[in-house]
Structure formats: structure tokens, C-alpha cells
Design a protein around this motif. Structure first.
Motif, PDB file in Angstrom:
ATOM      1  N   HIS A 195       0.827  -1.217   0.000  1.00  0.00           N
ATOM      2  CA  HIS A 195       0.000   0.000   0.000  1.00  0.00           C
ATOM      3  C   HIS A 195       0.861   1.268   0.000  1.00  0.00           C
ATOM      4  CE1 HIS A 195      -3.353   2.603   0.775  1.00  0.00           C
ATOM      5  NE2 HIS A 195      -2.910   2.956   1.958  1.00  0.00           N
ATOM      6  N   HIS A 197       2.307   2.548   2.626  1.00  0.00           N
ATOM      7  CA  HIS A 197       2.404   2.978   4.020  1.00  0.00           C
ATOM      8  C   HIS A 197       1.391   2.199   4.855  1.00  0.00           C
ATOM      9  CE1 HIS A 197      -0.755   5.540   2.192  1.00  0.00           C
ATOM     10  NE2 HIS A 197      -1.410   5.237   3.305  1.00  0.00           N
ATOM     11  N   CYS A 199      -1.685   2.627   7.481  1.00  0.00           N
ATOM     12  CA  CYS A 199      -2.648   3.624   7.937  1.00  0.00           C
ATOM     13  C   CYS A 199      -3.847   2.866   8.502  1.00  0.00           C
ATOM     14  CB  CYS A 199      -3.067   4.530   6.781  1.00  0.00           C
ATOM     15  SG  CYS A 199      -3.843   3.602   5.464  1.00  0.00           S
ATOM     16  N   VAL A 202      -5.677   0.594   5.931  1.00  0.00           N
ATOM     17  CA  VAL A 202      -5.144  -0.744   5.629  1.00  0.00           C
ATOM     18  C   VAL A 202      -5.512  -1.709   6.758  1.00  0.00           C
ATOM     19  CG1 VAL A 202      -3.055  -2.119   5.341  1.00  0.00           C
ATOM     20  CG2 VAL A 202      -3.234   0.076   4.229  1.00  0.00           C
ATOM     21  N   CYS A 234      -8.201   2.615   1.551  1.00  0.00           N
ATOM     22  CA  CYS A 234      -6.934   1.871   1.605  1.00  0.00           C
ATOM     23  C   CYS A 234      -7.145   0.366   1.814  1.00  0.00           C
ATOM     24  CB  CYS A 234      -6.064   2.446   2.713  1.00  0.00           C
ATOM     25  SG  CYS A 234      -5.882   4.244   2.583  1.00  0.00           S
TER      26      CYS A 234
HETATM   27 ZN   LIG Z   1      -3.554   4.457   3.385  1.00  0.00          ZN
END
Ligand SMILES: [Zn+2]
Length: 364
Positions: A195, A197, A199, A202, A234
Motif C-alpha cells: 500500500h 504505508h 494507515c 489498511v 486503503c
Molecule cells: Zn492508506
């Protein structure tokens, strides 16, 4: 002493094995091994230290039009860190971004970030090896990234973010290293690395995966999960990485949901709509679908980031850490808004452009 012995063995291997000797002369390999040497010096670790994590965009980044995966071998050969041990991850980045390396020591909370200076790429082998590290790398930053310590001394952490000490990769790398230090699983790290990163979005995807695998598990080889990603966020990238549900293989269909429709669903069901997942049997051409809700308000309250008044870089990182134990009790945050049978005709309706899947299901 251990480091020296390791280098001696490495040198011997390079002179005996022609493959390795050749590899040692390539640019990406040199950059990876150089970054590893600098990191060992600044973070004070020896090969095999289990407190260390390495993250890099090597393999994704290009140098002079060539891919850079050999840098991974450079890191592994110098430090012993490797993907198979869950302490070296390739973080997804566009191929036009510069090559960087990041090493984190969870024992001290310190991390070092290095970005390759494009001008060194045209300097040849021996001359390049003789360069000082600050010529090879345009940026070398040694910063405190342990979240608790950052929150205790926010002024120092403000510098990391405001001065872009990791060239804009601060949020990505600090989030990934803190959850890794707290024991994040390999598949979770992999999904976040894909992804770009970590967050809360996710993590919500990872939680939806656990919820579905419990409530609607895959029971035979003809089955697959199809994601009708509306609204998309995400979470969709976790489905791709962990379920191999991808747009290219007709197992992920992503469409935005209007703010009005999202608000209407939230008012009706009391939680945020979080997309539709279908367990589809491709042999029988039928399946079962679940329209999901995800209670982000509850997550924010419990992780204490609602009406946050602390430093602006912190709430998502605090939420990332706070959400980790929630993965084991997904029922507290995820709701089945509607469960329904799926056949080919309504699958086609759900995934076809122009249709609002919630209207197809009679939920709006
Ligand atoms: Zn994200």
C-alpha cells in the motif's frame, strides 16, 4: 570482531565464487551494501541482530533505467537481514522516485534514512567505493522514531516531519517500523508495504479479511473472494495482497460512493458502509455476499484520537498502534449490514459501471 569475521568470509566468498565477485561490482549491490554498512555504524548493530528492520524501495526504483533489486542482496549479505526472516521489506513506490534505504533499531528507537545521490551513479566502481558516505547519499538522517518517545518529546519529532528528514517518507516509514516493533504479522507488513504505508485504512482492510474468513470462510478450491469496493479506501490494497483479489482478474471492482449515499447508509444502519464482499464459487456460478459496516467512530474513540489536540503528525500513528489488538475482535467493529445469495445475473449488476451496488441490493 564478529563484523570483521563476517567481512573476511564475504571477501573470501567473492574471490572464490565468480558469480558473487561479478555481483560485487554492480551499482545497486554496492549501494545496498554501503547503506547497510553506514546503518550498522550509526545504529550500532552487528549482523544477525534481531532488533533491526530494513525497509527500502529497492527493486521498484530505477537507476539509469535499470531495476535495483541487487541492492537487497547487498543489504542481506552485509547485515543478514532478509525478507524470509521478516526483517527486510520492499516498500512500494513509483519507479521514478529515488532509491532509498531505511534501518530501524527497535531497542533504541532510532532509525537512519539514506537517499542515493543521483550524481554518484555515474562514478565508476573503485572511485565510488572510495567516496564518503555523505557523497554517496544526498541525505543521511538519524532520528528517534519510537512513537512513545516521539510523543514524549514532540518538538524533536516536529523537526522530523517539518524538515522532511526522510524526504517525505516520514509517515510511511515510522508507521511501518512501530507496528513491526510491536509484533505485526508478516502478511500485515506485506499488505502495508504494498500500500506504500501503514494507515488505519489498511488495518480496517486486514480486519475485514479476518471477519470474512471467520463468517464466510473459503471451503473449496473453486471459491474466491470478490470485492465490490464501494466506498473504496486503503482497505482495497489489503484484499489484493492477501486474497489476490485484483481488478485485473475480475475479483475487485472499485467505485466511489457519493457523500450523500454514504451518509444515507450511515443514518440507516448506524455505521459507516465499508463495501461488499462476495464469496464466489466459479464452478457452481453462485455465491454469498455480505454488505459490511465498519465503525470508525468507535475505533477513533477507543484509540483516543477523537478531537485530537496533540501534534498533527501523531493521530494516525497512534491509531495504527491502537488498532493492532482489534484484529482479534473484529465483531466489535464490523457489522453485517446485509447477507444475500449471489448468482451470475446479480453479480453482473453489482459490478457493472453505472450501477450503485447498494441500490441493486435494495439498501438505498
Ligand atoms: Zn492508506
Amino acid at each position: 570482531m564478529k563484523k570483521l569475521a563476517y567481512l573476511v568470509i564475504l571477501t573470501l566468498c567473492c574471490s572464490i565464487l565468480p558469480g558473487l565477485a561479478l555481483a560485487d561490482s554492480d551499482l545497486a549491490y554496492d549501494l545496498g551494501s554501503r547503506a547497510a554498512t553506514v546503518a550498522m555504524d550509526l545504529l550500532k548493530f552487528e549482523p544477525g541482530d534481531e532488533n533491526i528492520l530494513a525497509l527500502t524501495n529497492a527493486g521498484h526504483a530505477l537507476i539509469k533505467g535499470e531495476t535495483t533489486e541487487r541492492a537487497l542482496s547487498g543489504i542481506t549479505n552485509v547485515t543478514g537481514l532478509q525478507n524470509g526472516n521478516g526483517n527486510l521489506f520492499q516498500v512500494n513506490r513509483p519507479n521514478w522516485k529515488p532509491l532509498w534505504f531505511y534501518f530501524y533499531n527497535k531497542k533504541t528507537g532510532l532509525a537512519v534514512y539514506m537517499e542515493v545521490d543521483a550524481t554518484t551513479n555515474s562514478i565508476k566502481g573503485e572511485e565510488r567505493k572510495a567516496l564518503d558516505a555523505d557523497k554517496v547519499f544526498s541525505q543521511i538522517s538519524l532520528m528517534m522514531v519510537d512513537l512513545d518517545k516521539m510523543l514524549a518529546r514532540p518538538d524533536d519529532a516536529n523537526v522530523t516531519f517539518n524538515k522532511k528528514k526522510f524526504s517525505g517518507n516520514e509517515f510511511s516509514l515510522i508507521g511501518l517500523s512501530n507496528v513491526w516493533a510491536k509484533g505485526a504479522s508478516y502478511d500485515f507488513m506485506n499488505a502495508a508495504a504494498f500500500h506504500d504505508h501503514l494507515c488505519p485504512g489498511v488495518t480496517s482492510g486486514y480486519m475485514i479479511i479476518k471477519y470474512m474468513e471467520k463468517n464466510l470462510p473459503i471451503t473449496n478450491a473453486s471459491e474466491t473472494y470478490i470485492d465490490i469496493g464501494s466506498p473504496n479506501w486503503c482497505k482495497e490494497d489489503a484484499f489484493q495482497m492477501i486474497w489476490d483479489s485484483t481488478p485485473g482478474k475480475n475479483s475487485e471492482f472499485v467505485m466511489a460512493l457519493s457523500a450523500e449515499d454514504e451518509a444515507a447508509l450511515k443514518a440507516k444502519y448506524g455505521t459507516r458502509p465499508a463495501g461488499i464482499i462476495i464469496r464466489w464459487n466459479d464452478g457452481a456460478k453462485k455465491g454469498t455476499g455480505i454488505a459490511l459496516g465498519f465503525d470508525f467512530d468507535k475505533v477513533s474513540d477507543e484509540t483516543r484520537v477523537t478531537n485530537w489536540t496533540g501534534p498533527s503528525w501523531a493521530p494516525k500513528l497512534v491509531e495504527d498502534i491502537g488498532m493492532m489488538p482489534m484484529v482479534d475482535k473484529t465483531e466489535d467493529y464490523i457489522t453485517t449490514l446485509k447477507e444475500f445469495p449471489v448468482d451470475e445475473a446479480n453479480l453482473t449488476k453489482l459490478k457493472t459501471a453505472g450501477n450503485n451496488p447498494y441500490k441493486v441490493l435494495g439498501m438505498l
